[in-house]
Enzyme design. Structure first.
Site, PDB file in Angstrom:
ATOM      1  N   HIS A   1       0.960  -1.137   0.015  1.00 12.99           N
ATOM      2  CA  HIS A   1      -0.058  -0.223   0.016  1.00 12.99           C
ATOM      3  C   HIS A   1       1.000   1.169   0.144  1.00 12.99           C
ATOM      4  O   HIS A   1       2.119   1.235   0.423  1.00 12.99           O
ATOM      5  CB  HIS A   1      -0.962   0.003   1.193  1.00 12.99           C
ATOM      6  CG  HIS A   1      -2.055   1.041   1.127  1.00 12.99           C
ATOM      7  ND1 HIS A   1      -1.766   2.355   1.748  1.00 12.99           N
ATOM      8  CD2 HIS A   1      -3.326   1.063   0.866  1.00 12.99           C
ATOM      9  CE1 HIS A   1      -2.681   2.979   1.037  1.00 12.99           C
ATOM     10  NE2 HIS A   1      -3.649   2.367   0.730  1.00 12.99           N
TER      11      HIS A   1
ATOM     12  N   GLU B   1      -3.326   2.009  -7.641  1.00 13.57           N
ATOM     13  CA  GLU B   1      -4.053   3.221  -6.729  1.00 13.57           C
ATOM     14  C   GLU B   1      -2.855   4.413  -6.672  1.00 13.57           C
ATOM     15  O   GLU B   1      -1.965   4.393  -6.259  1.00 13.57           O
ATOM     16  CB  GLU B   1      -3.822   2.596  -5.011  1.00 13.57           C
ATOM     17  CG  GLU B   1      -4.710   1.591  -4.637  1.00 13.57           C
ATOM     18  CD  GLU B   1      -5.022   1.894  -3.346  1.00 13.57           C
ATOM     19  OE1 GLU B   1      -6.283   2.088  -2.987  1.00 13.57           O
ATOM     20  OE2 GLU B   1      -4.275   2.168  -2.539  1.00 13.57           O
TER      21      GLU B   1
HETATM   22  P1  PGA Z   1      -9.222   6.573   0.070  1.00 13.49           P
HETATM   23  O1  PGA Z   1      -8.022   5.327   0.264  1.00 13.49           O
HETATM   24  O2  PGA Z   1     -10.289   5.960  -0.350  1.00 13.49           O
HETATM   25  O3  PGA Z   1      -9.392   7.246   1.218  1.00 13.49           O
HETATM   26  O4  PGA Z   1      -8.683   7.366  -0.886  1.00 13.49           O
HETATM   27  C1  PGA Z   1      -7.654   4.538  -0.604  1.00 13.49           C
HETATM   28  C2  PGA Z   1      -6.700   3.467   0.064  1.00 13.49           C
HETATM   29  O5  PGA Z   1      -5.663   4.219   0.577  1.00 13.49           O
HETATM   30  O6  PGA Z   1      -6.710   2.329  -0.388  1.00 13.49           O
END
Ligand code: PGA
Length: 255
Positions: free
Chosen positions: A97, A167
């Site tokens: 992540h 992401e």
């Molecule tokens: P968010 O976070 O939906 O608050 O933007 C997503 C993540 O960090 O997986």
């Protein structure tokens, strides 16, 4: 309607404050799962709550850790190993992540974490994504390198335990510059898919699920759900908000 269930996983991060709240929230996810049958629902909890929630609900919900150690065991204060997660019969873990990358995880560390997880037959939710998006296209190399490195030692047969989440760091959390748009997400899922074909061949590479995460909410889920190559969504902030969760689940269930 889609052939496969849409994956929806809540990443609770350093929330909620108590075990009781974690149990209540997990029960809400289970309720959603029972109502919205086209969804594959999961929740990723802080270590302290994992054992209890998993003991109670592992049959009703996919339950994941948020990180694992790059090492099998030993002198690594504060770390939790894949073998320990496995011993509690927890399904798997998020790896890579952007928040753990920001805390020091390198591509090399992530590669070790992936190896540890697969050795213990855990499912991996592997996050990749560029820090910023510039017109020079550097982000394509950044993402390709992240995937190549993380999956370098993965055997074809092990890919069944891998899901990738795109992401973009600039679109995540309260500090997000803006939301990623359909074209940007589409482009990257195709780039990821191409890389997976290259590494594992077409028949194996096409079976690996690719999700999206970054400011997913009830307002943008409709538009995001139109991106056909995206197999699911990873939620951050909205993973804690039952109203938002219900709206997102409802929308995804009907696509
Ligand atoms: P968010 O976070 O939906 O608050 O933007 C997503 C993540 O960090 O997986």
């Amino acid at each position: 309607m889609r052939k496969n269930k849409v994956i929806l996983i809540g990443n609770l991060k350093q929330n909620p404050k108590t075990l009781k709240e974690a149990l209540t929230l997990s029960e809400f996810y289970i309720k959603l799962k029972k109502t919205y049958k086209n969804l594959e629902l999961g929740i990723s909890l802080p270590y302290v709550f994992l054992h209890e929630v998993n003991k109670k609900y592992s049959k009703s919900l996919n339950i994941y850790a948020q990180n694992i150690s790059a090492y099998p065991d030993g002198a690594h204060t504060g770390e939790v190993g894949a073998i320990q997660i496995k011993s509690l019969k927890i399904k798997g873990s998020i790896i890579g992540h952007s928040e753990t990358r920001a805390n020091g995880d390198t591509n090399e560390t992530i590669q070790k974490k992936v190896t540890e997880a697969l050795k213990n037959n855990l499912q991996i939710i592997l996050c990749v994504g560029e820090k910023e998006r510039k017109d020079n296209g550097d982000y394509v190399n950044e993402i390709n390198t992240q995937i190549e490195s993380a999956l370098l030692y993965v055997k074809k047969a092990e890919t069944k335990n891998i899901t990738i989440v795109y992401e973009p760091v600039w679109a995540i959390g309260e500090k997000a510059v803006r939301n990623a748009n359909q074209d940007e997400i589409y482009e990257i899922t195709i780039i990821i898919r191409k890389k997976l074909f290259e590494m594992f061949g077409k028949s194996v590479g096409e079976k690996i699920n690719i999700m999206y995460g970054g400011s997913v909410n009830s307002k943008n889920i409709n538009s995001l759900s139109e991106i056909k190559p995206v197999n699911g969504f990873l939620l951050g902030r909205t993973s804690l908000d039952t109203k938002e969760l219900k709206l997102i689940a409802e929308t995804l269930n009907n696509i």
